[in-house]
Design an enzyme around this catalytic site. Structure first.
Site, PDB file in Angstrom:
ATOM      1  N   ASN A 139      -2.009 -10.190   5.939  1.00 43.98           N
ATOM      2  CA  ASN A 139      -2.455 -10.065   4.552  1.00 43.98           C
ATOM      3  C   ASN A 139      -3.419 -11.208   4.218  1.00 43.98           C
ATOM      4  O   ASN A 139      -3.264 -12.340   4.685  1.00 43.98           O
ATOM      5  CB  ASN A 139      -1.283  -9.993   3.562  1.00 43.98           C
ATOM      6  CG  ASN A 139      -0.292 -11.132   3.670  1.00 43.98           C
ATOM      7  OD1 ASN A 139      -0.101 -11.721   4.722  1.00 43.98           O
ATOM      8  ND2 ASN A 139       0.369 -11.446   2.561  1.00 43.98           N
ATOM      9  N   GLU A 196      -5.074 -12.764   0.865  1.00 38.60           N
ATOM     10  CA  GLU A 196      -5.057 -12.740  -0.599  1.00 38.60           C
ATOM     11  C   GLU A 196      -6.334 -13.333  -1.187  1.00 38.60           C
ATOM     12  O   GLU A 196      -7.202 -13.837  -0.462  1.00 38.60           O
ATOM     13  CB  GLU A 196      -3.798 -13.470  -1.087  1.00 38.60           C
ATOM     14  CG  GLU A 196      -2.533 -12.758  -0.599  1.00 38.60           C
ATOM     15  CD  GLU A 196      -1.240 -13.355  -1.119  1.00 38.60           C
ATOM     16  OE1 GLU A 196      -1.249 -14.487  -1.647  1.00 38.60           O
ATOM     17  OE2 GLU A 196      -0.198 -12.664  -0.994  1.00 38.60           O
ATOM     18  N   CYS A 248      -3.546  -5.979   2.446  1.00 40.68           N
ATOM     19  CA  CYS A 248      -2.284  -6.022   3.186  1.00 40.68           C
ATOM     20  C   CYS A 248      -2.515  -6.162   4.691  1.00 40.68           C
ATOM     21  O   CYS A 248      -3.585  -5.815   5.211  1.00 40.68           O
ATOM     22  CB  CYS A 248      -1.490  -4.742   2.934  1.00 40.68           C
ATOM     23  SG  CYS A 248      -0.757  -4.647   1.290  1.00 40.68           S
ATOM     24  N   GLU A 265      -1.224  -4.407   7.050  1.00 39.28           N
ATOM     25  CA  GLU A 265      -1.427  -3.100   7.690  1.00 39.28           C
ATOM     26  C   GLU A 265      -2.901  -2.689   7.599  1.00 39.28           C
ATOM     27  O   GLU A 265      -3.456  -2.135   8.555  1.00 39.28           O
ATOM     28  CB  GLU A 265      -0.556  -2.041   7.009  1.00 39.28           C
ATOM     29  CG  GLU A 265       0.946  -2.262   7.157  1.00 39.28           C
ATOM     30  CD  GLU A 265       1.547  -3.125   6.043  1.00 39.28           C
ATOM     31  OE1 GLU A 265       0.842  -4.002   5.510  1.00 39.28           O
ATOM     32  OE2 GLU A 265       2.733  -2.916   5.734  1.00 39.28           O
ATOM     33  N   CYS A 306       3.832  -1.071   1.557  1.00 40.62           N
ATOM     34  CA  CYS A 306       3.570  -0.595   0.190  1.00 40.62           C
ATOM     35  C   CYS A 306       3.076   0.852   0.228  1.00 40.62           C
ATOM     36  O   CYS A 306       2.695   1.371   1.282  1.00 40.62           O
ATOM     37  CB  CYS A 306       2.567  -1.503  -0.513  1.00 40.62           C
ATOM     38  SG  CYS A 306       0.851  -1.236  -0.034  1.00 40.62           S
ATOM     39  N   CYS A 343      -0.395   1.382   1.721  1.00 38.35           N
ATOM     40  CA  CYS A 343      -0.434   1.233   3.193  1.00 38.35           C
ATOM     41  C   CYS A 343       0.200   2.430   3.881  1.00 38.35           C
ATOM     42  O   CYS A 343      -0.214   2.810   4.973  1.00 38.35           O
ATOM     43  CB  CYS A 343       0.233  -0.071   3.629  1.00 38.35           C
ATOM     44  SG  CYS A 343      -0.840  -1.484   3.308  1.00 38.35           S
TER      45      CYS A 343
HETATM   46  N1  THU Z   1       2.012  -7.125   1.760  1.00 39.20           N
HETATM   47  C1  THU Z   1       1.575  -6.707   2.993  1.00 39.20           C
HETATM   48  O1  THU Z   1       0.631  -7.293   3.549  1.00 39.20           O
HETATM   49  N2  THU Z   1       2.196  -5.672   3.577  1.00 39.20           N
HETATM   50  C2  THU Z   1       3.322  -5.080   3.117  1.00 39.20           C
HETATM   51  O2  THU Z   1       3.845  -4.183   3.776  1.00 39.20           O
HETATM   52  C3  THU Z   1       3.927  -5.529   1.842  1.00 39.20           C
HETATM   53  C4  THU Z   1       3.091  -6.461   1.041  1.00 39.20           C
HETATM   54  C5  THU Z   1       1.384  -8.311   1.156  1.00 39.20           C
HETATM   55  C6  THU Z   1       0.491  -8.092  -0.020  1.00 39.20           C
HETATM   56  C7  THU Z   1       0.526  -9.456  -0.685  1.00 39.20           C
HETATM   57  O3  THU Z   1      -0.411 -10.310  -0.042  1.00 39.20           O
HETATM   58  C8  THU Z   1       1.923  -9.970  -0.385  1.00 39.20           C
HETATM   59  O4  THU Z   1       2.406  -9.192   0.702  1.00 39.20           O
HETATM   60  C9  THU Z   1       2.882  -9.872  -1.554  1.00 39.20           C
HETATM   61  O5  THU Z   1       2.893  -8.593  -2.071  1.00 39.20           O
END
Ligand code: THU
Length: 130
Positions: A39, A41, A50, A52, A83, A86
């Site tokens: 991920n 941000e 994310c 994925e 999520c 994803c």
């Molecule tokens: N996130 C992912 O990268 N993958 C997931 O399956 C769940 C959430 C990330 C998004 C964000 O950067 C952090 O986790 C908190 O939501």
């Protein structure tokens, strides 16, 4: 290295200064090649991506478009759950039977198929003639 180990190693490189929730994902393509993602941000929160999505982008860049297996890991209380967005992104490239291994950092694991994660996924063939 297992697919989950690849995701675990990738996770260390996640850029998550806002949520502090690092996620690593790994995809094995039908070709056998493995792609990892983390991920990433952003100060503008909704612009974050994310793990994925990162793995999918790496896969497509390398010329693979068929997912055989997925692993995702985070420091969650229970095995991290992809999520909704994803799930749809994975469903674009993976059959309903593709196994997604979800894990956390204390050894809990759960395996579900893409169909279980996203029943009734919207697919290209639903659009028909238009
Ligand atoms: N996130 C992912 O990268 N993958 C997931 O399956 C769940 C959430 C990330 C998004 C964000 O950067 C952090 O986790 C908190 O939501």
């Amino acid at each position: 290295m297992s697919l989950l180990d690849t995701a675990r190693t990738a996770r260390e490189m996640a850029y998550a200064p806002y949520s502090k929730f690092k996620v690593g994902a790994a995809i094995r393509a039908a070709s056998g090649a493995v792609y990892a993602g983390v991920n990433v941000e952003n100060a503008a929160y909704p612009e974050g991506t994310c793990a994925e999505a990162g793995a999918i982008a790496a896969m497509v860049l390398a010329g693979d478009t068929k997912i055989a297996e997925v692993a995702v890991i985070a420091g969650s209380t229970v095995p991290v759950s992809p999520c909704g967005g994803c799930r749809q992104k994975l469903a674009e490239f993976g059959d309903a039977s593709v196994r997604v291994t979800m894990a956390n950092m204390v050894g809990d694991e759960r395996v579900m198929t893409l169909a279980e994660l996203l029943p009734g996924a919207f697919h290209q063939d639903h659009m028909g003639e238009h």
